[in-house]
Scaffold this motif. Sequence first.
Motif, PDB file in Angstrom:
ATOM      1  N   ALA A   1     -13.430   3.209  -5.030  1.00 31.25           N
ATOM      2  CA  ALA A   1     -12.578   4.375  -4.811  1.00 31.25           C
ATOM      3  C   ALA A   1     -12.171   4.946  -6.154  1.00 31.25           C
ATOM      4  CB  ALA A   1     -11.339   3.980  -4.001  1.00 31.25           C
TER       5      ALA A   1
ATOM      6  N   PRO B   1     -11.069   8.598  -2.769  1.00 33.15           N
ATOM      7  CA  PRO B   1     -10.349   7.612  -1.969  1.00 33.15           C
ATOM      8  C   PRO B   1     -10.191   8.046  -0.507  1.00 33.15           C
ATOM      9  CG  PRO B   1      -9.280   7.876  -4.083  1.00 33.15           C
ATOM     10  CD  PRO B   1     -10.342   8.940  -4.008  1.00 33.15           C
ATOM     11  N   GLU B   2     -10.448   7.108   0.397  1.00 38.02           N
ATOM     12  CA  GLU B   2     -10.314   7.270   1.849  1.00 38.02           C
ATOM     13  C   GLU B   2     -11.352   8.213   2.461  1.00 38.02           C
ATOM     14  OE1 GLU B   2      -6.290   6.991   3.578  1.00 38.02           O
ATOM     15  OE2 GLU B   2      -5.507   7.294   1.547  1.00 38.02           O
ATOM     16  N   ASP B   3     -12.366   8.619   1.689  1.00 38.05           N
ATOM     17  CA  ASP B   3     -13.423   9.483   2.208  1.00 38.05           C
ATOM     18  C   ASP B   3     -14.557   8.596   2.725  1.00 38.05           C
ATOM     19  OD1 ASP B   3     -15.512  11.257   2.684  1.00 38.05           O
ATOM     20  OD2 ASP B   3     -15.015  12.528   0.965  1.00 38.05           O
ATOM     21  N   VAL B   4     -14.514   8.291   4.020  1.00 37.82           N
ATOM     22  CA  VAL B   4     -15.468   7.351   4.608  1.00 37.82           C
ATOM     23  C   VAL B   4     -16.889   7.905   4.568  1.00 37.82           C
ATOM     24  CG1 VAL B   4     -16.106   6.121   6.711  1.00 37.82           C
ATOM     25  CG2 VAL B   4     -13.704   6.299   6.067  1.00 37.82           C
TER      26      VAL B   4
ATOM     27  N   SER C   1       0.832  -1.206   0.000  1.00 33.34           N
ATOM     28  CA  SER C   1       0.000   0.000   0.000  1.00 33.34           C
ATOM     29  C   SER C   1       0.860   1.247   0.000  1.00 33.34           C
ATOM     30  CB  SER C   1      -0.921   0.004   1.224  1.00 33.34           C
ATOM     31  OG  SER C   1      -0.178  -0.153   2.423  1.00 33.34           O
TER      32      SER C   1
ATOM     33  N   LEU D   1     -11.862   0.874   6.080  1.00 34.88           N
ATOM     34  CA  LEU D   1     -12.757   1.935   5.617  1.00 34.88           C
ATOM     35  C   LEU D   1     -14.181   1.408   5.454  1.00 34.88           C
ATOM     36  CD1 LEU D   1     -10.436   3.563   2.923  1.00 34.88           C
ATOM     37  CD2 LEU D   1     -10.815   4.330   5.269  1.00 34.88           C
TER      38      LEU D   1
ATOM     39  N   GLY E   1      -7.917  -1.492   2.295  1.00 35.36           N
ATOM     40  CA  GLY E   1      -8.876  -0.583   2.913  1.00 35.36           C
ATOM     41  C   GLY E   1     -10.108  -1.218   3.526  1.00 35.36           C
TER      42      GLY E   1
ATOM     43  N   VAL F   1      -7.134   1.651  -0.958  1.00 34.85           N
ATOM     44  CA  VAL F   1      -6.284   2.845  -0.889  1.00 34.85           C
ATOM     45  C   VAL F   1      -4.977   2.608  -1.633  1.00 34.85           C
ATOM     46  CG1 VAL F   1      -7.279   3.608   1.287  1.00 34.85           C
ATOM     47  CG2 VAL F   1      -5.258   2.162   1.338  1.00 34.85           C
TER      48      VAL F   1
END
Length: 321
Positions: free
Chosen positions: A246, A264-267, A63, A158, A155, A224
């Motif tokens: 994502a 990406p990574e926006d929960v 990652s 997430l 991820g 991610v």
Amino acid sequence: PAESVAVKLKDLSKPGSWLAMSKAILKETRSWKPDVVLSNSIEVPPTGVPTACIVHDLNFGQSRSTDFESRVKCRFYSARAKRLGLIITVSSATAREMVEIGCPPKRIRVVRNGVNTGLFRPDDGVWSQRSPTHNADGDPIVHFVYPSRILPGKGQHLAIDAIARLRKEYKKRAKLTLVGAAVDKVYLDQLRIQAFGQPVEFALDVPEIASYYQRSDVVLFPTVMREGFGFTAVDGMACGKPVVWADQAAIREATGGIGLSFPPEDVVALREKMIWLMDNPDERMELGRAGLDYVMRHLTWERVWGEYETLLEGLAKKTLG
């Protein structure tokens, strides 16, 4: 296949594995002299035969890498690529990355991965309004699934975070199953702690994975890691499922933009896409249909292998420009 040659790599170090594979490859190429070599690893040894190598991505299975590690690996890829007859990347996104690290553009061709549509396909009742499972209150449960190797770069945390953030009325109607090989045991333990008390279950190291797609309502892909393609997304599409993915260039390319994307990574954004699909069962069906149609038109192995044949024949005859 009966003509395949197995090479025992168990318990060998990485250099030992490379040496064992190299010996086997050189033995075969010298014994029956192929017209072309197709490799899934850029570490393939020089054989004196025109060689094509498939490059999936430049995340090197991790990652995140340190800057030093990334520089060393990229230099190695660049140096090896210049000695190959052809580099086949599975997306234009990976092709651009190969050019950025110094690989000759004229040696790069893009052939997207194929999907095994005999295995990844809708189940018999996917287009009918089947009776869904229900919770204790009689409400239909929407089943989310995330099939992937279980490691930080994919991820899974997430996905758990997103379902944990659902409001009560939604959470009691949701279920998440994480499916895949447990590559990182420490990360798995962290996920189990995070999932405690949430509507989350684990299916680890399963003998087959297609049925988990087929029994789901929605496929999640909150990776991610910088992906080169995105099998989780397209395999889900092949099963007729809507996919929430994502938003990376390679995944958007692989899916044809079909499905629901989120930063990406926006929960929070991931949660909102999940809620929208829970509230709109007809749209879930429509997205599933569109995804399946796209796979059948563009990503069957019959179509993809035709592209490989053209490139390999050209390489063998040295007619590629």
